[in-house]
Design a protein around this motif. Structure first.
Motif, short mmCIF file in Angstrom:
data_model
loop_
_atom_site.label_atom_id
_atom_site.label_comp_id
_atom_site.label_asym_id
_atom_site.label_seq_id
_atom_site.Cartn_x
_atom_site.Cartn_y
_atom_site.Cartn_z
N THR A 44 -0.88 -0.89 10.60
CA THR A 44 -1.10 -1.60 9.33
C THR A 44 -0.06 -1.23 8.28
OG1 THR A 44 -2.68 0.08 8.57
CG2 THR A 44 -3.58 -1.89 9.68
N PHE A 47 2.09 -4.11 7.36
CA PHE A 47 1.54 -5.05 6.40
C PHE A 47 1.54 -4.48 4.98
CE2 PHE A 47 -0.23 -6.52 10.43
CZ PHE A 47 0.14 -7.85 10.37
N ALA A 81 -1.62 -17.36 5.00
CA ALA A 81 -2.18 -16.69 6.18
C ALA A 81 -1.64 -15.27 6.33
CB ALA A 81 -1.89 -17.51 7.43
N VAL A 85 -3.95 -11.79 6.01
CA VAL A 85 -3.92 -10.74 7.04
C VAL A 85 -3.43 -9.43 6.42
CG1 VAL A 85 -2.82 -10.02 9.19
CG2 VAL A 85 -3.66 -12.35 8.96
N ALA A 88 -6.25 -7.79 4.42
CA ALA A 88 -7.22 -7.12 5.30
C ALA A 88 -6.63 -5.84 5.88
CB ALA A 88 -7.66 -8.07 6.40
N ALA A 89 -5.38 -5.90 6.32
CA ALA A 89 -4.74 -4.71 6.90
C ALA A 89 -4.55 -3.62 5.86
CB ALA A 89 -3.40 -5.10 7.51
#
Length: 143
Positions: A44, A47, A81, A85, A88-89
């Motif tokens: 993660t 991200f 998108a 993501v 969330a990461a």
């Protein structure tokens, strides 16, 4: 046996160690839950880095007066998108990082070691307060 034909201990070790290669398990982290969470947390970080790049792109657009171009880029479905993501990461990364704090930091008050739940609770509470303050100003529009 001639002197040059003798096998020295170091030569024997080199020969046997080079001959034996233990099999590699590419999914070593999937064996236990802790390993899996560790690898996911490390992944993660990509991200988290993307979130910083996106934030720097926003700052550059504001400073250059190109907010309309940035808004057009940010409103594309693929960009939305990626950012969902990334959100969330980044949240997963933050929670797991804050959960590890009691293992990395020992806090003592009058010789008494604070329990892990108190350190975690303080970290999570501060994270929520800072997030709420930022959300207040962003949603209010800095009036």
């Amino acid at each position: 046996m001639k002197a040059h034909d003798e096998v020295t201990p170091s030569a024997a070790v080199r020969t046997t160690s080079a001959a034996y290669r233990p099999p590699r398990d590419n999914l070593w982290f999937a064996r236990t839950r802790n390993y899996t969470i560790f690898v996911l947390r490390e992944l993660t970080s990509v991200f988290v880095a993307w979130s910083m790049v996106f934030l720097l792109m926003l700052v550059a657009a504001v400073l250059d007066g190109r907010t309309a171009e940035f808004a057009a880029l940010a409103s594309r479905p693929w960009m939305i998108a990626i950012n969902v993501v990334a959100l969330a990461a980044t949240a997963f990364h933050s929670v797991t990082f804050l959960n590890l704090a009691p293992k990395a930091t020992v806090v003592r008050l009058d010789g008494y070691r604070l329990p892990a739940w108190m350190i975690q609770g303080g970290n999570h509470s501060l994270w929520l307060v800072v997030s709420a303050v930022i959300a207040f100003f962003v949603l209010r529009g800095f009036r």
